[in-house]
Design a protein around this motif. Structure first.
Motif, PDB file in Angstrom:
ATOM      1  N   ALA A 153      30.096   6.960  25.059  1.00  0.00           N
ATOM      2  CA  ALA A 153      29.347   6.247  26.097  1.00  0.00           C
ATOM      3  C   ALA A 153      29.670   6.792  27.488  1.00  0.00           C
ATOM      4  N   GLU A 154      30.821   7.459  27.636  1.00  0.00           N
ATOM      5  CA  GLU A 154      31.145   8.103  28.913  1.00  0.00           C
ATOM      6  C   GLU A 154      30.390   9.415  29.088  1.00  0.00           C
ATOM      7  N   ALA A 155      30.045  10.070  27.984  1.00  0.00           N
ATOM      8  CA  ALA A 155      29.391  11.380  28.050  1.00  0.00           C
ATOM      9  C   ALA A 155      27.873  11.299  27.879  1.00  0.00           C
ATOM     10  N   PHE A 156      27.394  10.237  27.223  1.00  0.00           N
ATOM     11  CA  PHE A 156      25.968  10.095  26.931  1.00  0.00           C
ATOM     12  C   PHE A 156      25.518   8.684  27.276  1.00  0.00           C
ATOM     13  N   SER A 157      24.206   8.496  27.403  1.00  0.00           N
ATOM     14  CA  SER A 157      23.731   7.140  27.672  1.00  0.00           C
ATOM     15  C   SER A 157      23.908   6.284  26.417  1.00  0.00           C
ATOM     16  N   GLU A 158      24.189   5.020  26.618  1.00  0.00           N
ATOM     17  CA  GLU A 158      24.387   4.114  25.487  1.00  0.00           C
ATOM     18  C   GLU A 158      23.130   4.030  24.622  1.00  0.00           C
ATOM     19  N   ALA A 159      21.957   4.226  25.237  1.00  0.00           N
ATOM     20  CA  ALA A 159      20.696   4.190  24.487  1.00  0.00           C
ATOM     21  C   ALA A 159      20.592   5.332  23.481  1.00  0.00           C
ATOM     22  N   GLN A 160      21.365   6.411  23.690  1.00  0.00           N
ATOM     23  CA  GLN A 160      21.338   7.553  22.772  1.00  0.00           C
ATOM     24  C   GLN A 160      22.210   7.329  21.540  1.00  0.00           C
ATOM     25  N   LEU A 161      23.102   6.334  21.585  1.00  0.00           N
ATOM     26  CA  LEU A 161      24.113   6.182  20.549  1.00  0.00           C
ATOM     27  C   LEU A 161      23.700   5.176  19.478  1.00  0.00           C
ATOM     28  N   ILE A 162      23.964   5.531  18.229  1.00  0.00           N
ATOM     29  CA  ILE A 162      23.789   4.609  17.099  1.00  0.00           C
ATOM     30  C   ILE A 162      25.140   4.510  16.406  1.00  0.00           C
ATOM     31  N   VAL A 163      25.659   3.288  16.336  1.00  0.00           N
ATOM     32  CA  VAL A 163      26.987   3.065  15.752  1.00  0.00           C
ATOM     33  C   VAL A 163      26.845   2.770  14.261  1.00  0.00           C
TER      34      VAL A 163
END
Length: 194
Positions: free
Chosen positions: A56-66
């Motif tokens: 989340a520090e390197a990419f937008s949170e919208a890009q991440l799927i946990v």
């Protein structure tokens, strides 16, 4: 279709999170995103919950799927099925972050082959007849089959190759000079020359 960069591994042998390693000033995850960008499809990053804050520090949170914790196994299959749960109608083009030598032209080859073979559930390259499952296209239809198998307790092995054994696969055999693009890196000692 949605691109998925698989970054959710433990990176135990590497000792550092592979997706956040740098190659020519970019993280491996960003390098993979840039390669899949030739397809002009949206791209997300698959991570496990322990990695989330660093990514989340390197990419937008919208890009991440946990990874979905209710999926009762780990590894790339957990990441893939977690993404399917979030985007059940999308075909998923996955690329592991630890294949930094991948050529975008090969990704295009797979993409076009998928369009030409609409009845297949999955599209992968094969290396000496063995599938390379961490660079592949998995249709929403095929993933629904695997999800149903998992719910019924029929997914006897939690490996990508076992999953492929249960799907209709469009396989493209790699030429000898293309095999190097599928090399993945698991330890610092393997990074010389990168």
């Amino acid at each position: 279709m949605l691109g998925i960069i698989l970054c959710g591994g433990k990176s135990l042998r590497m000792g550092n999170d592979k997706g956040l390693l740098k190659l020519e000033a970019k993280t491996w995850a960003q390098t993979a995103i840039d390669k899949i960008a030739v397809l002009k499809i949206p791209v997300k990053i698959s991570v496990n919950k322990e990695q989330y804050s660093a990514y989340a520090e390197a990419f937008s949170e919208a890009q991440l799927i946990v990874d979905e914790p209710l999926i009762p196994f780990r590894g790339p299959l957990q990441g893939l099925l977690s993404c399917h749960l979030v985007f059940p109608e999308e075909d998923l083009f996955i690329l592991a972050c630890d294949m930094p030598l991948m050529e975008p032209t090969l990704l295009q080859t797979l993409y076009y082959s998928c369009q030409e073979n609409p009845l297949a559930d999955a599209h992968v390259f094969t290396n000496d007849s063995e599938p390379e499952p961490l660079c592949g296209i998995y249709t929403s239809r095929g993933l629904a089959i695997i999800q149903e198998m998992q719910k019924k307790g029929e997914l006897l092995k939690h490996s990508m190759k076992f999953m492929l054994d249960n799907l209709k696969v469009n396989a493209i055999e790699l030429d000898e000079d293309e095999k190097k693009y599928f090399r993945n890196f698991n330890a610092h000692s393997e990074l010389n020359g990168l």
